[in-house]
Motif scaffolding. Structure first.
Motif, PDB file in Angstrom:
ATOM      1  N   LEU A  47       0.806  -1.223   0.000  1.00 40.12           N
ATOM      2  CA  LEU A  47       0.000   0.000   0.000  1.00 40.12           C
ATOM      3  C   LEU A  47       0.842   1.277   0.000  1.00 40.12           C
ATOM      4  O   LEU A  47       0.301   2.371  -0.178  1.00 40.12           O
ATOM      5  N   SER A  48       2.139   1.150   0.197  1.00 43.89           N
ATOM      6  CA  SER A  48       3.010   2.319   0.244  1.00 43.89           C
ATOM      7  C   SER A  48       2.818   3.188  -0.993  1.00 43.89           C
ATOM      8  O   SER A  48       2.824   2.699  -2.116  1.00 43.89           O
ATOM      9  N   GLY A  49       2.604   4.494  -0.756  1.00 45.46           N
ATOM     10  CA  GLY A  49       2.399   5.437  -1.853  1.00 45.46           C
ATOM     11  C   GLY A  49       0.932   5.674  -2.183  1.00 45.46           C
ATOM     12  O   GLY A  49       0.608   6.534  -2.987  1.00 45.46           O
ATOM     13  N   ARG A  50       0.043   4.932  -1.558  1.00 51.39           N
ATOM     14  CA  ARG A  50      -1.397   5.128  -1.793  1.00 51.39           C
ATOM     15  C   ARG A  50      -1.967   6.109  -0.779  1.00 51.39           C
ATOM     16  O   ARG A  50      -1.400   6.339   0.274  1.00 51.39           O
ATOM     17  N   THR A  51      -3.129   6.639  -1.121  1.00 52.66           N
ATOM     18  CA  THR A  51      -3.774   7.662  -0.301  1.00 52.66           C
ATOM     19  C   THR A  51      -4.795   7.033   0.640  1.00 52.66           C
ATOM     20  O   THR A  51      -5.574   6.168   0.233  1.00 52.66           O
ATOM     21  N   LEU A  52      -4.811   7.514   1.883  1.00 53.89           N
ATOM     22  CA  LEU A  52      -5.778   7.066   2.873  1.00 53.89           C
ATOM     23  C   LEU A  52      -6.705   8.219   3.220  1.00 53.89           C
ATOM     24  O   LEU A  52      -6.255   9.308   3.575  1.00 53.89           O
ATOM     25  N   PHE A  53      -8.009   7.975   3.099  1.00 52.56           N
ATOM     26  CA  PHE A  53      -9.008   8.920   3.587  1.00 52.56           C
ATOM     27  C   PHE A  53      -9.511   8.350   4.900  1.00 52.56           C
ATOM     28  O   PHE A  53      -9.998   7.228   4.954  1.00 52.56           O
ATOM     29  N   LYS A  54      -9.375   9.132   5.982  1.00 53.83           N
ATOM     30  CA  LYS A  54      -9.726   8.638   7.311  1.00 53.83           C
ATOM     31  C   LYS A  54     -10.624   9.620   8.029  1.00 53.83           C
ATOM     32  O   LYS A  54     -10.417  10.829   7.970  1.00 53.83           O
ATOM     33  N   GLU A  55     -11.618   9.063   8.725  1.00 57.00           N
ATOM     34  CA  GLU A  55     -12.493   9.866   9.577  1.00 57.00           C
ATOM     35  C   GLU A  55     -12.421   9.311  10.985  1.00 57.00           C
ATOM     36  O   GLU A  55     -12.579   8.107  11.198  1.00 57.00           O
ATOM     37  N   VAL A  56     -12.134  10.180  11.942  1.00 56.18           N
ATOM     38  CA  VAL A  56     -12.065   9.795  13.349  1.00 56.18           C
ATOM     39  C   VAL A  56     -13.192  10.508  14.076  1.00 56.18           C
ATOM     40  O   VAL A  56     -13.339  11.726  13.984  1.00 56.18           O
ATOM     41  N   ASN A  57     -13.990   9.724  14.804  1.00 57.84           N
ATOM     42  CA  ASN A  57     -15.111  10.245  15.556  1.00 57.84           C
ATOM     43  C   ASN A  57     -14.865   9.933  17.026  1.00 57.84           C
ATOM     44  O   ASN A  57     -14.870   8.776  17.424  1.00 57.84           O
ATOM     45  N   ASN A  59     -16.425  10.614  20.572  1.00 56.06           N
ATOM     46  CA  ASN A  59     -17.615  11.073  21.307  1.00 56.06           C
ATOM     47  C   ASN A  59     -18.466  12.044  20.500  1.00 56.06           C
ATOM     48  O   ASN A  59     -18.935  13.055  21.001  1.00 56.06           O
ATOM     49  N   GLY A  60     -18.627  11.771  19.221  1.00 55.23           N
ATOM     50  CA  GLY A  60     -19.478  12.581  18.362  1.00 55.23           C
ATOM     51  C   GLY A  60     -18.765  13.692  17.615  1.00 55.23           C
ATOM     52  O   GLY A  60     -19.344  14.306  16.721  1.00 55.23           O
ATOM     53  N   GLU A  61     -17.539  13.996  17.958  1.00 57.13           N
ATOM     54  CA  GLU A  61     -16.778  15.034  17.263  1.00 57.13           C
ATOM     55  C   GLU A  61     -15.945  14.384  16.164  1.00 57.13           C
ATOM     56  O   GLU A  61     -15.089  13.555  16.447  1.00 57.13           O
ATOM     57  N   LYS A  62     -16.213  14.798  14.904  1.00 58.36           N
ATOM     58  CA  LYS A  62     -15.558  14.164  13.760  1.00 58.36           C
ATOM     59  C   LYS A  62     -14.400  15.000  13.232  1.00 58.36           C
ATOM     60  O   LYS A  62     -14.459  16.229  13.243  1.00 58.36           O
ATOM     61  N   GLU A  63     -13.396  14.277  12.766  1.00 61.82           N
ATOM     62  CA  GLU A  63     -12.257  14.914  12.108  1.00 61.82           C
ATOM     63  C   GLU A  63     -11.854  14.029  10.935  1.00 61.82           C
ATOM     64  O   GLU A  63     -11.698  12.820  11.082  1.00 61.82           O
ATOM     65  N   SER A  64     -11.689  14.646   9.775  1.00 56.63           N
ATOM     66  CA  SER A  64     -11.322  13.895   8.570  1.00 56.63           C
ATOM     67  C   SER A  64      -9.938  14.304   8.092  1.00 56.63           C
ATOM     68  O   SER A  64      -9.511  15.440   8.291  1.00 56.63           O
ATOM     69  N   SER A  65      -9.274  13.355   7.438  1.00 59.56           N
ATOM     70  CA  SER A  65      -7.961  13.663   6.860  1.00 59.56           C
ATOM     71  C   SER A  65      -7.735  12.791   5.639  1.00 59.56           C
ATOM     72  O   SER A  65      -8.279  11.699   5.520  1.00 59.56           O
ATOM     73  N   THR A  66      -6.920  13.318   4.720  1.00 61.95           N
ATOM     74  CA  THR A  66      -6.514  12.581   3.531  1.00 61.95           C
ATOM     75  C   THR A  66      -5.003  12.740   3.417  1.00 61.95           C
ATOM     76  O   THR A  66      -4.487  13.858   3.492  1.00 61.95           O
ATOM     77  N   LYS A  67      -4.313  11.594   3.257  1.00 58.97           N
ATOM     78  CA  LYS A  67      -2.856  11.657   3.247  1.00 58.97           C
ATOM     79  C   LYS A  67      -2.291  10.483   2.464  1.00 58.97           C
ATOM     80  O   LYS A  67      -2.787   9.375   2.541  1.00 58.97           O
ATOM     81  N   VAL A  68      -1.206  10.752   1.717  1.00 54.94           N
ATOM     82  CA  VAL A  68      -0.462   9.691   1.044  1.00 54.94           C
ATOM     83  C   VAL A  68       0.484   9.094   2.079  1.00 54.94           C
ATOM     84  O   VAL A  68       1.225   9.825   2.742  1.00 54.94           O
ATOM     85  N   LEU A  69       0.446   7.765   2.232  1.00 58.01           N
ATOM     86  CA  LEU A  69       1.216   7.114   3.279  1.00 58.01           C
ATOM     87  C   LEU A  69       2.336   6.243   2.721  1.00 58.01           C
ATOM     88  O   LEU A  69       2.163   5.589   1.705  1.00 58.01           O
ATOM     89  N   ASN A  70       3.448   6.225   3.441  1.00 63.57           N
ATOM     90  CA  ASN A  70       4.511   5.278   3.126  1.00 63.57           C
ATOM     91  C   ASN A  70       4.304   4.023   3.978  1.00 63.57           C
ATOM     92  O   ASN A  70       3.359   3.952   4.772  1.00 63.57           O
TER      93      ASN A  70
END
Length: 186
Positions: A47-57, A59-70
């Motif tokens: 998977l190295s070099g691929r992009t990860l879209f992640k959502e962390v919730n 206690n109801g508070e959401k945060e999203s991120s998109t990042k290319v990972l090694n």
């Protein structure tokens, strides 16, 4: 005198060699269960070099991120699954295994101690479709339950998405619920 020291040195070397050789064999023999850690490490390389879209919730508070990972980043993201590997000498006979054409299930035997309670590997036409786990840690002051699943893409055989849900309860505190959901982009 020199010959005696030389023979002693050879004896010590032979002892170390035999111990390290047996240790490698024992490690291979200890793989009684599906090798989750090894599987995730191979996936991280692929998977190295691929992009990860992640959502962390949390206690109801959401945060999203998109990042290319090694590879190293992937190992960090998938660490919950690496920690769910049950191939440890202390757990060699702690799990009951059920196997069918579609499922491989390792479940902690009653009375055995282990953080990971269950590992399930699902197959479709002989290929791994998903791997899930359930774990629980508890003591008089703290309880933590975690469930996780990785789902593999049907064509590539690579992780397509994963999710982890953790509920942490500390005495006299409100429980924390953390849900991580992520998918891989090309």
């Amino acid at each position: 005198m020199k010959v005696r020291n030389y023979l002693l040195l050879i004896l010590v070397f032979a002892l170390f060699w035999s111990c390290s050789g047996n240790q490698g064999t024992a490690d291979g023999a200890e793989a009684n269960y599906f090798p989750v850690k090894d599987f995730i490490e191979v996936q991280a390389k692929k998977l190295s070099g691929r992009t990860l879209f992640k959502e962390v919730n949390v206690n109801g508070e959401k945060e999203s991120s998109t990042k290319v990972l090694n590879e190293e980043d992937w190992l960090k993201e998938l660490d919950f699954f690496i920690q769910a590997d049950i191939n440890r000498p202390a757990l060699a006979s702690a799990y009951e295994t059920q196997k069918s054409e579609r499922f491989l299930i390792h479940e902690l035997k009653e009375g055995e101690k282990g953080k990971v309670k269950k590992v399930i590997v699902e197959y479709v036409r002989g290929d791994i479709k998903q791997i899930s786990f359930q774990s629980k840690t508890e003591n008089p002051f703290y309880t933590s339950q975690t469930r996780g699943v990785v789902i593999l893409h049907g064509l590539t055989g690579l992780i397509d998405n994963f999710a982890v849900e953790t509920i942490q309860e500390v005495v006299f505190s409100k429980p924390n619920k953390i849900v991580i959901s992520a998918h891989v982009k090309e």
